[in-house]
Design a protein around this motif. Structure first.
Motif, PDB file in Angstrom:
ATOM      1  N   MET A  49     -16.672 -16.181  54.690  1.00 17.17           N
ATOM      2  CA  MET A  49     -16.750 -15.975  56.138  1.00 17.17           C
ATOM      3  C   MET A  49     -15.564 -15.167  56.656  1.00 17.17           C
ATOM      4  SD  MET A  49     -18.489 -19.451  57.701  1.00 17.17           S
ATOM      5  CE  MET A  49     -17.294 -20.607  57.060  1.00 17.17           C
ATOM      6  N   GLN A  50     -14.378 -15.459  56.156  1.00 14.58           N
ATOM      7  CA  GLN A  50     -13.210 -14.696  56.574  1.00 14.58           C
ATOM      8  C   GLN A  50     -13.331 -13.243  56.128  1.00 14.58           C
ATOM      9  OE1 GLN A  50     -10.211 -15.896  58.449  1.00 14.58           O
ATOM     10  NE2 GLN A  50     -10.534 -13.700  58.715  1.00 14.58           N
ATOM     11  N   TYR A  51     -13.840 -13.026  54.930  1.00 11.71           N
ATOM     12  CA  TYR A  51     -14.028 -11.668  54.428  1.00 11.71           C
ATOM     13  C   TYR A  51     -15.019 -10.900  55.300  1.00 11.71           C
ATOM     14  CZ  TYR A  51     -14.831  -7.781  51.241  1.00 11.71           C
ATOM     15  OH  TYR A  51     -14.924  -6.511  50.692  1.00 11.71           O
ATOM     16  N   VAL A  52     -16.103 -11.564  55.668  1.00  8.77           N
ATOM     17  CA  VAL A  52     -17.110 -10.916  56.517  1.00  8.77           C
ATOM     18  C   VAL A  52     -16.485 -10.497  57.853  1.00  8.77           C
ATOM     19  CG1 VAL A  52     -19.289 -11.241  57.754  1.00  8.77           C
ATOM     20  CG2 VAL A  52     -19.034 -12.108  55.427  1.00  8.77           C
ATOM     21  N   CYS A  53     -15.663 -11.375  58.413  1.00 13.60           N
ATOM     22  CA  CYS A  53     -14.982 -11.045  59.678  1.00 13.60           C
ATOM     23  C   CYS A  53     -14.042  -9.849  59.517  1.00 13.60           C
ATOM     24  CB  CYS A  53     -14.194 -12.244  60.175  1.00 13.60           C
ATOM     25  SG  CYS A  53     -15.187 -13.590  60.837  1.00 13.60           S
ATOM     26  N   ASP A  54     -13.380  -9.779  58.363  1.00 14.96           N
ATOM     27  CA  ASP A  54     -12.390  -8.717  58.144  1.00 14.96           C
ATOM     28  C   ASP A  54     -13.015  -7.390  57.721  1.00 14.96           C
ATOM     29  OD1 ASP A  54     -10.460 -10.582  58.708  1.00 14.96           O
ATOM     30  OD2 ASP A  54      -9.964 -10.996  56.603  1.00 14.96           O
ATOM     31  N   HIS A  55     -14.313  -7.411  57.420  1.00 14.49           N
ATOM     32  CA  HIS A  55     -14.990  -6.185  56.959  1.00 14.49           C
ATOM     33  C   HIS A  55     -16.288  -5.969  57.758  1.00 14.49           C
ATOM     34  CE1 HIS A  55     -12.324  -7.273  53.650  1.00 14.49           C
ATOM     35  NE2 HIS A  55     -12.330  -5.984  53.324  1.00 14.49           N
TER      36      HIS A  55
END
Length: 424
Positions: free
Chosen positions: A416-422
């Motif tokens: 989820m954090q990766y999705v937010c950052d990309h």
């Protein structure tokens, strides 16, 4: 090949009395194409009453089969005569079932007395839905319960929406319980719902940051009819029910495998056209109301950036494709994300997950939800197979729920954090 099947059927008839004290789960290790062919023919013939917990795929992956006690002698002899190696994975299924039921009865009594919810226990549908209501009431500033439609048997399908406000913000979808017998997925999703709410309330990184950018939609029970069916009967057969409960063209065989019914290369290899088969795909793409409800909701929303689904068992973290061995366009990135997520999961309890595409990691599967999501532009689409790798299979003890949920949370949190950052 028919000779092998005839011999097995004869043995089964001769040894139909109770030879053992309960069903066993055998782990079979096919060593040749001939072995695969024999096992596939057994798998296709539902009249034998064998319950394939894992599919016949290749010599690289073992096949787990629950064998009724009346046929244990026959099947073991059949395997020995054909030089197919096997081991006993679960010695007595009934013992695990009895323990599971006793724990549920005891837990329900304790919850009534203490008026509390035990996350280290399995619960029926009504209890899960009541938990959802309580969670919404306690976190009304963050959570709402969305009814996305009704099932074949007219049960509500609920999704928990975690949102800090805004219309149709970029969103993350997580579902569990598509296959009814995979109780650890439901229990994990219950724990996750409480954890997301608690972390937001207590301002624990990274949940507030994630929810400031995206909404999270969590569907704890994606197959309510099937899940209720696994709880209502004392028969071992019903506890291991996988499919939905809709009527089919065969009046003796109910239900569709909801993870073979999506409009993603529907009807291809990796799904059956036999209504009595565990992986029956249904008469047409998205013929099942449960699949339609989820697909329509996601499509109408139009801004989902990640789709994740929780299954069991095998300890796998997978990405598209399932229907074909060709690499997805985003394969490199998806593999890297899944690898890092599996490392985050491993950091909690040392549990090891295998990472790869569905096709190359577990089996070919047409009509799967993750492929459907990816083909419709939801790039970060993943499927989890939770604990374990075979000691308990679908009967994972309740004392492993919290550890399973917590390690899964570490992986989900990373994604989820990766999705937010990309963003894309």
């Amino acid at each position: 090949m028919r000779h092998y099947i005839a011999v097995f059927a004869l043995l089964a008839a001769v040894y139909c009395e109770e030879v053992f004290n309960g069903d066993q789960v055998l782990r079979i290790h096919a060593e040749s194409k001939k072995h695969i062919q024999i096992l596939k023919e057994l798998e296709r013939d539902v009249d034998f009453g064998l319950d394939f917990w894992t599919n016949v795929v290749s010599t690289e992956l073992p096949v787990d089969i629950r064998v009724p006690h009346a046929r244990l002698y026959a099947i073991k002899n059949f395997l020995k005569e054909n030089n197919i190696p096997f081991t006993v994975m679960i010695n007595n299924v009934k013992e695990l079932l009895d323990r599971e039921r006793e724990e549920m009865v005891h837990n329900a009594e304790m919850e009534r007395k203490t008026k509390s919810f035990n996350f280290a226990a399995y619960h029926d549908l009504d209890t899960i839905y009541n938990f959802m209501d309580t969670l919404v009431a306690n976190h009304s500033n963050l959570i709402s319960k969305v009814n996305i439609g009704s099932t074949y048997e007219n049960r509500h399908m609920y999704v928990l929406k975690f949102s800090t406000g805004g219309e149709k913000k970029p969103a993350i979808w997580i579902d569990a319980g598509v296959h009814a017998r995979e109780w650890i997925s439901h229990a994990t999703a219950v724990w996750l719902a409480d954890r997301i709410a608690t972390d937001f309330k207590e301002n624990r990184t990274p949940v507030p940051s994630i929810l400031s950018q995206m909404d999270i939609y969590l569907m704890i029970v994606a197959n309510p009819d099937g899940y209720v069916f696994t709880h209502r009967s004392l028969s071992e057969f019903y506890r291991f029910w996988r499919k939905s409960r809709s009527a089919t063209s065969n009046p003796k065989c109910h239900g569709v495998d909801l993870n073979r019914n999506w409009d993603a290369e529907f009807g291809g290899p990796g799904a059956s056209d036999d209504p009595c088969a565990e992986d029956y795909r249904g008469p047409s793409a998205q013929s099942e109301i449960e699949v339609k409800n989820i697909a329509n909701f996601i499509t109408d929303h139009g801004n989902f950036k990640s789709f994740m689904t929780l299954h069991s068992y095998k300890q796998l973290l997978m990405y598209p494709y399932g229907y074909v061995g060709t690499d997805a366009p985003d394969r490199t990135e998806l593999h890297d994300v899944a690898t890092q997520a599996s490392k985050a999961l491993n950091s909690w309890h040392g549990t090891v997950y295998k990472v790869g595409s569905i096709f190359h990691t577990i089996e070919q599967a047409s009509g799967a939800s993750v492929d459907w999501a990816y083909l419709r532009g939801i790039k970060y689409s993943f499927a989890f197979e939770l604990r374990d790798t075979g000691e308990y299979g679908f009967l994972l003890p309740a004392d492993q729920i919290v550890s399973t949920a917590r390690e899964t949370w570490f992986a989900l949190r990373y994604i989820m954090q990766y999705v937010c950052d990309h963003p894309y």
